[in-house]
Design a protein around this motif. Structure first.
Motif, short mmCIF file in Angstrom:
data_model
loop_
_atom_site.label_atom_id
_atom_site.label_comp_id
_atom_site.label_asym_id
_atom_site.label_seq_id
_atom_site.Cartn_x
_atom_site.Cartn_y
_atom_site.Cartn_z
N PHE A 37 36.17 44.19 36.62
CA PHE A 37 34.90 44.78 36.21
C PHE A 37 34.43 45.79 37.25
N GLN A 38 34.53 45.42 38.53
CA GLN A 38 34.10 46.33 39.60
C GLN A 38 34.91 47.61 39.60
N THR A 39 36.18 47.54 39.27
CA THR A 39 37.04 48.72 39.26
C THR A 39 36.54 49.76 38.27
N GLY A 40 36.11 49.31 37.10
CA GLY A 40 35.58 50.23 36.10
C GLY A 40 35.11 49.47 34.88
N HIS A 41 33.93 49.84 34.38
CA HIS A 41 33.38 49.19 33.19
C HIS A 41 32.50 50.15 32.41
N ILE A 42 32.21 49.78 31.19
CA ILE A 42 31.33 50.58 30.34
C ILE A 42 29.92 50.50 30.90
N PRO A 43 29.23 51.63 31.07
CA PRO A 43 27.86 51.59 31.58
C PRO A 43 26.99 50.65 30.74
N GLY A 44 26.25 49.79 31.42
CA GLY A 44 25.36 48.85 30.74
C GLY A 44 26.00 47.53 30.37
N ALA A 45 27.32 47.39 30.60
CA ALA A 45 28.00 46.14 30.27
C ALA A 45 27.62 45.06 31.26
N CYS A 46 27.65 43.82 30.79
CA CYS A 46 27.36 42.65 31.60
C CYS A 46 28.68 41.90 31.80
N ASN A 47 29.00 41.56 33.03
CA ASN A 47 30.26 40.87 33.32
C ASN A 47 30.10 39.36 33.14
N VAL A 48 30.84 38.81 32.18
CA VAL A 48 30.89 37.37 31.93
C VAL A 48 32.36 36.99 31.88
N PRO A 49 32.96 36.66 33.03
CA PRO A 49 34.39 36.35 33.03
C PRO A 49 34.73 35.27 32.00
N LEU A 50 35.90 35.39 31.40
CA LEU A 50 36.30 34.50 30.32
C LEU A 50 36.19 33.03 30.72
N ASP A 51 36.63 32.68 31.92
CA ASP A 51 36.53 31.28 32.35
C ASP A 51 35.07 30.82 32.40
N THR A 52 34.18 31.67 32.91
CA THR A 52 32.76 31.34 32.96
C THR A 52 32.19 31.21 31.56
N LEU A 53 32.57 32.13 30.68
CA LEU A 53 32.09 32.10 29.30
C LEU A 53 32.52 30.80 28.62
N ARG A 54 33.77 30.42 28.78
CA ARG A 54 34.24 29.17 28.16
C ARG A 54 33.48 27.96 28.70
N GLU A 55 33.30 27.93 30.01
CA GLU A 55 32.65 26.78 30.65
C GLU A 55 31.18 26.67 30.25
N HIS A 56 30.49 27.80 30.11
CA HIS A 56 29.05 27.80 29.85
C HIS A 56 28.71 28.37 28.47
N ARG A 57 29.61 28.27 27.51
CA ARG A 57 29.40 28.90 26.21
C ARG A 57 28.18 28.36 25.48
N MET A 58 27.88 27.09 25.64
CA MET A 58 26.68 26.53 24.96
C MET A 58 25.42 27.22 25.49
N GLU A 59 25.31 27.29 26.81
CA GLU A 59 24.13 27.90 27.43
C GLU A 59 24.06 29.40 27.12
N LEU A 60 25.20 30.08 27.22
CA LEU A 60 25.22 31.52 26.94
C LEU A 60 24.89 31.79 25.47
N GLY A 61 25.38 30.94 24.59
CA GLY A 61 25.14 31.11 23.16
C GLY A 61 23.67 31.11 22.79
N LYS A 62 22.85 30.43 23.59
CA LYS A 62 21.40 30.38 23.34
C LYS A 62 20.74 31.73 23.61
N HIS A 63 21.39 32.57 24.37
CA HIS A 63 20.80 33.85 24.77
C HIS A 63 21.48 35.05 24.13
N LEU A 64 22.33 34.80 23.15
CA LEU A 64 23.05 35.87 22.49
C LEU A 64 22.77 35.83 20.99
N ASP A 65 22.97 36.96 20.34
CA ASP A 65 22.92 37.01 18.88
C ASP A 65 24.19 37.73 18.41
N GLU A 66 24.25 38.06 17.14
CA GLU A 66 25.47 38.68 16.61
C GLU A 66 25.63 40.14 17.03
#
Length: 194
Positions: A37-66
């Motif tokens: 992500f640090q090397t290059g990313h889309i402006p405005g993107a939020c970094n949520v590494p896949l491992d972190t997303l899997r581990e905290h998907r319930m909590e993250l899901g509460k703050h996301l929509d479609e």
């Protein structure tokens, strides 16, 4: 938008860039490692590494929509993230078709940081080196060539399963990790962007 062979909905770089330019852009979750992500990313993107997303998907899901587009290097990890979030009640999330590779190829803007080798390139270097060395040493030591055969089998499995054990191991190295992702900071960032 194009249709993917699986149930995942994909967004082309051109369609995403149009939405961002018009101010109707979705939230962008980049599921690559912090180092990537640090090397290059889309402006405005939020970094949520896949491992972190899997581990905290319930909590993250509460703050996301479609209204989310998931981004990775090629689309494979983003598709895995989409499936993980669908398990907690967020179906219909979209994946950037072709990932950052397609985004950069389209000439879209990228926020750049210190450059690093991509995980895929690192895998090619390690796998190729092991095969080369085991092939050469195999001329002198019987059976060593089987190491190269094992690497070939692993790469074949990686292609068929769309996963890569070597890539996952390499992503754990300090060189690839970058700054650690704090879940509280991540959730606060998602709330601010809501």
């Amino acid at each position: 938008m194009t249709a993917d062979a699986s149930r995942t909905s994909v967004f082309t770089p051109a369609a995403l860039q149009h939405l961002i330019t018009t101010g109707d852009g979705p939230r962008l979750l980049d599921v690559r490692t912090p180092g990537e992500f640090q090397t290059g990313h889309i402006p405005g993107a939020c970094n949520v590494p896949l491992d972190t997303l899997r581990e905290h998907r319930m909590e993250l899901g509460k703050h996301l929509d479609e209204n989310v587009v998931l981004v990775c290097r090629s689309g494979a990890r983003a598709t895995q993230a989409e499936k993980a979030l669908a398990e907690v009640g967020l179906p219909g999330l979209r994946v950037l078709d072709g990932g950052m590779a397609a985004w950069e190829s389209s000439g879209a803007p990228v926020d750049r940081g210190p450059q690093r080798w991509e995980l895929e390139r690192q895998v090619r270097l390690i796998a190729g080196s092991v095969v080369l060395v085991s092939g050469v040493v195999g001329f002198f030591v019987p059976g060593v060539h089987l190491i190269g055969t094992a690497i070939g089998a692993g790469l074949t499995f990686a292609a068929l399963s769309n996963t890569c054990a070597m890539g996952m191991m390499l992503s754990k190295l300090p060189y690839n990790r970058g700054p650690r992702t704090d879940i509280r900071t991540l959730v606060a960032s998602l709330q601010d962007r809501a």
